[in-house]
Design an enzyme around this catalytic site. Structure first.
Site, PDB file in Angstrom:
ATOM      1  N   ASP A  76       0.721  -0.959   0.232  1.00  0.00           N
ATOM      2  CA  ASP A  76       0.051   0.040   0.082  1.00  0.00           C
ATOM      3  C   ASP A  76       0.904   1.308  -0.083  1.00  0.00           C
ATOM      4  OD1 ASP A  76      -2.397  -1.606   0.298  1.00  0.00           O
ATOM      5  OD2 ASP A  76      -1.734  -2.013   2.516  1.00  0.00           O
ATOM      6  N   HIS A 103      -4.244  -2.161  -6.014  1.00  0.00           N
ATOM      7  CA  HIS A 103      -3.511  -0.822  -6.492  1.00  0.00           C
ATOM      8  C   HIS A 103      -4.548   0.013  -7.152  1.00  0.00           C
ATOM      9  CE1 HIS A 103      -2.343  -3.698  -9.528  1.00  0.00           C
ATOM     10  NE2 HIS A 103      -2.133  -2.643 -10.401  1.00  0.00           N
TER      11      HIS A 103
END
Length: 427
Positions: free
Chosen positions: A13, A41
């Site tokens: 992340d 993503h």
């Protein structure tokens, strides 16, 4: 020929998708090399936001190939759902290529993931329950079904029947549960394979051809170094190797093909799921970072744990992944904090250590040693050069670079593409 590997330096992340998309414009091929649809993503493209899980970021550029390498585990049904979603929004996907050697995730992998996590009780790992771990286990046990097998009806039928017989006994003995049946799986997944057939090929050959043609290849990492099965916070890790070295295994190219490794990090640290997190915050600063940074998982929607920047983690990542350049994201999130902190070392049983421990119990006893720096209140979201940053923000980045012994080549001051700033040419 030139190639760049993009890896996360923390627990995932970090904003790899945005950086990959930023670099993809100048590349010819974009290839994923590990993980599965547990990796999420977010991409900004054409003024819209897209959340991808399996599809490489390069899918948005129809003149470039987007490759899913053999190191990725593929849920065909989940992949088709993602492709259909892109098509419905006007994004063509004919430039996708899938390795014929990639392992297939099947319903019994998802069931096994659920049952095993339940069995762990208080020792749960925090899996996304997407079947990733069990699929990699089957690969190592040499009972996995690959994309090439899925496409051949008789082969898929034979292997699936054999595996279900094995899984049925395993599920009954270990969990007192039943395995999804052959009829539950076969027709749906064979049909999914047939829909994906046009994309399936020997992607190692595609990449080799690209290198011979002196094209630019971008390798897109998933998760982060600290989730690596060997080099991360084991056992609170993923089931694959997100480090740059896995590019060779996960795509079928040689190590001499890699030119640069860009390590992506946030200006702070975040983590989803269980496991050690020495710099974790539970106070108002942590609340500020989580809310301003919108720290919620792309795949799970779970609130991410957040903490101060940890240079011990990044030095470890730099070493095991051979990072040559650093991309620091989310600098804007720290705006408004009176003081910002960087962890420079740990205290373990009264002694200062500067390297990341391998032993989990030792890691739990580690206390972060912080260096405090003054914060900044100025808006940085329109900054385009380091010189334009507030002095305190610039000194913060310079200190990170110094502590981690790696140059900053990209910095980002917001989620949009135009807020990503290149400090040197990378191709």
């Amino acid at each position: 020929m030139s190639s760049i590997v993009v890896v996360g330096t923390q627990w995932g992340d970090e904003g790899k998708g945005k950086i990959t998309d930023f670099l993809a414009e100048q590349s010819d091929v974009i290839a994923r090399f590990s993980g599965g649809n547990n990796a999420g993503h977010t991409i900004q493209f054409g003024g819209e936001t897209y959340k991808l899980h399996l599809v490489p970021s390069g899918i948005f550029y129809k003149d470039k190939l987007a490759v899913i390498g053999n190191g990725v585990v593929v849920d065909p049904v989940a992949l088709l759902k993602e492709l259909d979603g892109l098509n419905e929004r006007g994004i063509p996907t004919s430039n996708l290529r899938i390795s014929n050697r990639a392992q297939v995730i099947l319903p019994y992998h998802l069931a096994q993931d659920e049952y095993e996590e339940r069995l762990r009780g208080d020792n749960k790992i925090g899996t996304t329950k997407k079947g990733i771990g069990p699929a990699y286990v089957d690969k190592v046990q040499r009972i996995g079904i690959r994309m090439a097998d899925l496409l051949e009806k008789e082969t898929f039928e034979r292997l699936l029947k054999s595996n279900i017989e094995y899984k049925q006994a395993y599920f009954k003995g270990m969990f007192n549960e039943t395995c999804p049946s052959f009829d539950d799986i076969f027709e749906e997944y064979y049909a999914a394979g047939q829909r994906l057939k046009e994309f399936v090929t020997d992607t190692s050959k595609i990449l080799d051809d690209a290198f011979v043609a002196d094209e630019k290849v971008l390798f897109e990492g998933a998760q982060g170094v600290m989730l690596d099965i060997d080099h991360g916070t084991y056992p609170f890790v993923t089931s694959s190797n997100p480090i740059a070295g896995n590019v060779t295994v996960g795509t079928g190219v040689g190590p001499t093909f890699v030119s640069k490794v860009i390590g992506v990090c946030k200006a702070y640290t975040s983590r989803v799921g269980d496991g050690p997190f020495p710099t974790e915050l539970f106070d108002e600063d942590g609340h500020h970072i989580r809310e301003v940074g919108r720290e919620y998982g792309t795949t799970t929607g779970r609130p991410r744990r957040v903490g101060w920047f940890d240079s011990v983690v990044l030095r470890h990542s730099r070493r095991v992944s051979g990072i040559t350049d650093l991309s620091i994201n989310s600098i804007d999130v720290l705006t408004g904090l009176d003081t910002v902190k960087i962890c420079t070392a740990y205290e373990l049983d009264g002694k200062e250590i500067t390297e990341y421990p391998a032993n989990l119990d030792q890691l739990k006893r580690c206390k972060p040693i912080f260096e405090e720096l003054p914060g900044w209140t100025e808006d940085v979201t329109n900054v385009r050069t380091l010189e334009e940053l507030p002095e305190n923000a610039r000194k913060y980045l310079e200190r990170i670079s110094e502590l981690c012994n790696v140059q900053i080549s990209i910095f980002s001051v917001g989620p949009d593409r135009e807020q990503t700033n290149l400090l040197k040419e990378l191709w």
